[in-house]
Design a protein around this motif. Structure first.
Motif, PDB file in Angstrom:
ATOM      1  N   SER A   1      28.275  44.183  38.976  1.00 23.32           N
ATOM      2  CA  SER A   1      29.298  44.227  37.927  1.00 23.32           C
ATOM      3  C   SER A   1      28.940  43.221  36.854  1.00 23.32           C
ATOM      4  CB  SER A   1      30.669  43.890  38.503  1.00 23.32           C
ATOM      5  OG  SER A   1      31.577  43.632  37.458  1.00 23.32           O
ATOM      6  N   TRP A   2      29.353  43.512  35.606  1.00 22.54           N
ATOM      7  CA  TRP A   2      29.113  42.556  34.513  1.00 22.54           C
ATOM      8  C   TRP A   2      30.332  41.680  34.266  1.00 22.54           C
ATOM      9  CZ3 TRP A   2      26.864  47.565  32.788  1.00 22.54           C
ATOM     10  CH2 TRP A   2      25.470  47.559  32.874  1.00 22.54           C
ATOM     11  N   ASN A   3      31.309  41.794  35.120  1.00 22.61           N
ATOM     12  CA  ASN A   3      32.522  41.005  34.942  1.00 22.61           C
ATOM     13  C   ASN A   3      32.297  39.609  35.529  1.00 22.61           C
ATOM     14  OD1 ASN A   3      35.026  41.089  33.813  1.00 22.61           O
ATOM     15  ND2 ASN A   3      35.695  42.850  35.028  1.00 22.61           N
ATOM     16  N   TYR A   4      31.844  38.683  34.687  1.00 22.05           N
ATOM     17  CA  TYR A   4      31.432  37.368  35.213  1.00 22.05           C
ATOM     18  C   TYR A   4      32.585  36.601  35.851  1.00 22.05           C
ATOM     19  CZ  TYR A   4      33.496  35.122  31.098  1.00 22.05           C
ATOM     20  OH  TYR A   4      34.370  34.682  30.153  1.00 22.05           O
ATOM     21  N   LEU A   5      33.803  36.956  35.474  1.00 21.93           N
ATOM     22  CA  LEU A   5      34.978  36.239  35.971  1.00 21.93           C
ATOM     23  C   LEU A   5      35.081  36.292  37.501  1.00 21.93           C
ATOM     24  CD1 LEU A   5      37.074  34.882  34.121  1.00 21.93           C
ATOM     25  CD2 LEU A   5      38.595  36.787  34.613  1.00 21.93           C
ATOM     26  N   PHE A   6      34.608  37.409  38.085  1.00 21.79           N
ATOM     27  CA  PHE A   6      34.732  37.591  39.533  1.00 21.79           C
ATOM     28  C   PHE A   6      33.734  36.746  40.314  1.00 21.79           C
ATOM     29  CE2 PHE A   6      35.990  42.205  38.376  1.00 21.79           C
ATOM     30  CZ  PHE A   6      37.241  41.750  37.969  1.00 21.79           C
TER      31      PHE A   6
END
Length: 572
Positions: free
Chosen positions: A163-168
């Motif tokens: 995933s590119w969702n760095y927050l996770f």
């Protein structure tokens, strides 16, 4: 109603909305990630993520507020421009890119905002179309491309995560090799966008843009994008990355302060002070104080935007003259603008109870309490002293003394629209520091220092002011004193030669070696051993054989001579 006023009102209303929402989120300790589904094919969905928390909303509120004031200010400043609507639309695209970057927890959508900033900044830097602007725009764009490359590499590397969702991944991927690689690439991207050494030379060059753009770009948008990105990623910074960033950022802070003390261009002095403050934010961020870095980012955005607006009003009145040696006695000509100018400069220096004081003093005191050694302590206080020195030098040149411009002039606080735009920010420059400290810092920092260490900030400020006054005296004589220290003046005044490294250093040697290869190989040995030699050999042989080919008289005579010689040989 003009385009300026429409965008001014809409941005102002949006900024108030974001600001009050951020207060609500802050008091509730609340954050929201919205996922908007863009496309869904065979259960594969492409979603656009939006992160709403107190930090993104507060920063967006500040960006929109400053943008609204800058657009209002541009109504008069760019009034003589036939293409003012195009200019306003470029500024709006710039702000939209910044908002996309602020609200995105996803690397792909951040890249859209990041590249949007780079592209629109190039269009704005080359807005006044001349050779200097084109060179500055190209330097800005190409330097920022380095950071974009790092960004693209980190996007490719994040395919490992799914995933590119760095927050996770910020919490549980901490200290893993993959996250270290991404952090290093993000650091490179942030350093190019926030103009840290060795990418510093584009920031003063970008002053070729119109002043409202400088006010927006170099206070709250382009240069702060790198700091904001690293604040978001600060939870997964490794020790090595932090030490490297601390060293580079502290050197940038020192270098910019030193360079501004030698500069005579009004906008470049303010740009170098921005660079110095960016170094301050980056270095405190490297020491783990991400809230302090964000706090200083907000207060700095306010007074630096207003500082550029005041400078723009002076330049506008002086028929586009930016050299501070032509100014002087401006307090008599433009009193209100000069009052704003001095308040902003004092806030930059950290004069008690203005907005800059709260963040800067807190940073310096937290440094004093730390155990990072003498280097960090000294470079922070020396850089703070240099900030005060170049500020007092600037004030002395611009405000006091005799008027050094044309005797035939009409200068005054004439631009009512510009003054209203500046007056919109001045109250926040004075009061916002304390208000933000009550909002952002939920528990007060406990500072426990001895009297002398506590008073060190004020002592350094006073000494810096005195040095600035002396610097202003130095070069006002008939013979410039800086000429006696010519090479040191050139070295420190040109930001430790970084402009030469990033222009000549990148261009000169490849071009020189290319020219040598062209002369020796392409026009040299390859010609001698290849086509030219072949042609030459063919032409020599063809000339020899040409005798027998198309000249009957020569053949007849030569055969006659040969026959006579044969006869003579046979007879004897």
């Amino acid at each position: 109603m003009s385009v300026c006023m429409i965008y001014f009102v809409s941005f102002f209303v949006l900024s108030m909305l974001c600001f009050f929402m951020s207060l609500d989120f802050l008091s509730l300790d609340y954050s929201v990630v919205l996922e908007i589904e863009m496309v869904s094919v065979n259960s594969n969905s492409i979603v656009m993520s939006i992160l709403l928390d107190w930090m993104s909303l507060l920063f967006a509120g500040f960006v929109l507020f400053i943008s609204s004031m800058v657009i209002f200010y541009s109504y008069e400043y760019m009034g003589g421009d036939l293409m003012i609507n195009r200019f306003i639309m470029l500024v709006v695209m710039f702000v939209a890119s910044m908002l996309l970057l602020i609200f995105s927890p996803n690397l792909i959508s951040i890249l859209l905002g990041w590249d949007g900033l780079g592209l629109v900044s190039y269009c704005l830097v080359i807005y006044y179309q001349n050779v200097k602007s084109f060179n500055a725009g190209m330097l800005t764009a190409l330097t920022n491309r380095l950071g974009d490359v790092a960004f693209l590499m980190s996007i490719a590397w994040m395919l490992n995560f799914g995933s590119w969702n760095y927050l996770f991944f910020l919490d549980f991927m901490f200290n893993s090799f993959e996250m270290d690689v991404i952090m290093f690439l993000m650091l490179l991207a942030g350093m190019t966008k926030s103009a840290q050494i060795p990418f510093s030379s584009w920031l003063p060059a970008a002053m070729a843009a119109p002043t409202p753009v400088s006010s927006l770009v170099h206070s709250s948008t382009l240069v702060t994008a790198g700091v904001y990105l690293l604040i978001r990623f600060n939870f997964c910074m490794g020790e090595n990355v932090k030490i490297f960033l601390l060293f580079v950022a502290s050197l940038t802070m020192f270098m910019a302060g030193l360079g501004a003390s030698y500069e005579f261009d009004l906008k470049k002095i303010i740009a170098l002070s921005t660079l110095s403050q960016l170094g301050l934010m980056m270095s405190i961020l490297a020491m783990g104080g991400y809230v302090l870095a964000f706090y200083h980012l907000l207060t700095h955005a306010l007074f630096k935007a207003l500082l550029f607006m005041c400078a723009g009003a002076m330049i506008h009145n002086l028929s586009n003259c930016q050299d501070i040696r032509f100014m002087g006695g401006m307090i008599n000509q433009m009193p209100l603008t000069c009052v704003f100018f001095v308040i902003c400069n004092m806030s930059l220096c950290g004069l008690p109870f203005l907005s800059g004081f709260y963040s800067k003093d807190l940073i310096l005191e937290s440094i004093s309490m730390g155990n990072l050694g003498l280097y960090v302590y000294l470079i922070y206080y020396v850089s703070t002293g240099l900030t005060v020195a170049y500020t007092f030098r600037l004030i002395y040149y611009v405000l006091s003394g005799g008027f050094n411009y044309f005797s035939f002039h009409e200068i005054g606080d004439l631009g009512l629209v510009m003054l209203k735009g500046m007056a919109g920010i001045i109250f926040f420059v004075i009061f916002m520091g304390s208000s933000l400290s009550w909002m952002i810092l939920s528990t007060p920092y406990f500072i426990c220092l001895s009297f002398y260490m506590k008073a060190m900030t004020l002592i350094v400020t006073m000494v810096g002011g005195w040095v600035g006054y002396e610097l202003a005296q130095l070069v006002l004589g008939y013979k410039s004193k800086s000429l006696k220290f010519f090479w040191s003046s050139v070295f420190f005044g040109s930001m430790w030669n970084t402009p030469y490294i990033s222009t000549f250093g990148v261009n000169f040697y490849p071009l020189q070696s290319g020219n040598a290869i062209y002369e020796v190989v392409d026009q040299g040995w390859s010609e001698y051993l290849g086509s030219q030699n072949f042609y030459y050999s063919l032409s020599v042989w063809s000339k020899f054989f040409h005798i027998f080919h198309s000249n009957n008289l020569k053949i007849f005579l030569s055969l006659t001579v040969m026959w006579i010689m044969f006869l003579i040989f046979m007879v004897f």
